[in-house]
Design a protein around this motif. Structure first.
Motif, PDB file in Angstrom:
ATOM      1  N   THR A   1      40.853 -53.097 -83.391  1.00 56.13           N
ATOM      2  CA  THR A   1      40.712 -51.904 -82.963  1.00 56.13           C
ATOM      3  C   THR A   1      39.175 -51.376 -83.267  1.00 56.13           C
ATOM      4  OG1 THR A   1      41.741 -50.439 -84.436  1.00 56.13           O
ATOM      5  CG2 THR A   1      42.873 -51.170 -82.440  1.00 56.13           C
ATOM      6  N   ASP A   2      38.685 -51.871 -84.572  1.00 54.11           N
ATOM      7  CA  ASP A   2      37.595 -51.444 -84.893  1.00 54.11           C
ATOM      8  C   ASP A   2      36.326 -51.934 -83.844  1.00 54.11           C
ATOM      9  OD1 ASP A   2      38.529 -50.613 -87.061  1.00 54.11           O
ATOM     10  OD2 ASP A   2      38.085 -52.311 -88.269  1.00 54.11           O
TER      11      ASP A   2
ATOM     12  N   GLU B   1      35.144 -48.663 -81.900  1.00 55.30           N
ATOM     13  CA  GLU B   1      34.340 -47.314 -82.329  1.00 55.30           C
ATOM     14  C   GLU B   1      33.131 -47.487 -81.875  1.00 55.30           C
ATOM     15  OE1 GLU B   1      34.944 -47.827 -86.651  1.00 55.30           O
ATOM     16  OE2 GLU B   1      37.263 -47.856 -86.646  1.00 55.30           O
TER      17      GLU B   1
END
Length: 169
Positions: free
Chosen positions: A89-90, A93
């Motif tokens: 999920t980084d 960002e």
């Protein structure tokens, strides 16, 4: 017999669009970068995406049955480098994501983005060939002429006429 090294060298000379292929599973986004993406048909509107079977998002895309395909503009090179380098999920960002009909994340500021449901998959040796039926298209004006390419192991911009030259024709 074609050597693997010769094939890889040949493919490095073959420029392809830089795309973020994305889905969402159990509320968490998942994605990967892909350059093996092309149009398939206008009836029905569809694209082909080739996803490496070793990619961490490969199984999530297939399980969910839907994906987003965001074509990155050259103005988002830093984001492309981050998305390619980060894990899980980084990767998501530092960017704004939009969800349309399927719920797959589509990158705001992309050159174009497609919201697709999987119609078929085919074995492509090291990759899965995914046929996606397009359910929605984002056609932003902001970066319409700014497609980023992957060529020779790096991000490059499309060389072409600037806006003044284009409007003078």
């Amino acid at each position: 017999m074609i050597r693997a090294d010769d094939f890889r060298e040949a493919m490095q000379r073959f420029a392809g669009p830089v795309t973020a292929i994305t889905t969402i599973e159990n509320g968490s986004p998942s994605g990967l970068m892909a350059t093996a993406v092309c149009s398939l048909s206008a009836e029905p509107p569809s694209i082909i995406v080739c996803i490496n079977k070793t990619a961490t998002a490969h199984d999530a895309v297939l399980r969910q049955g839907f994906f987003g395909c965001s074509v990155l503009p050259d103005t988002l090179k830093a984001f492309a480098e981050h998305f390619a380098r980060a894990k899980g999920t980084d990767r998501f960002e530092g960017a704004l994501w939009i969800m349309q009909e399927t719920g797959a994340p589509l990158l705001a500021g992309s050159s174009v983005a497609f919201d697709c449901r999987i119609a078929a998959t085919h074995d492509g040796y090291s990759h899965t060939i995914v046929v996606g039926i397009i359910h929605d298209i984002l056609l932003p004006n902001e970066n319409a002429d700014r497609c980023m390419l992957w060529h020779r192991k790096g991000f490059v911009r499309v060389a072409g006429m600037d806006d003044a030259e284009r409007h003078a024709e």
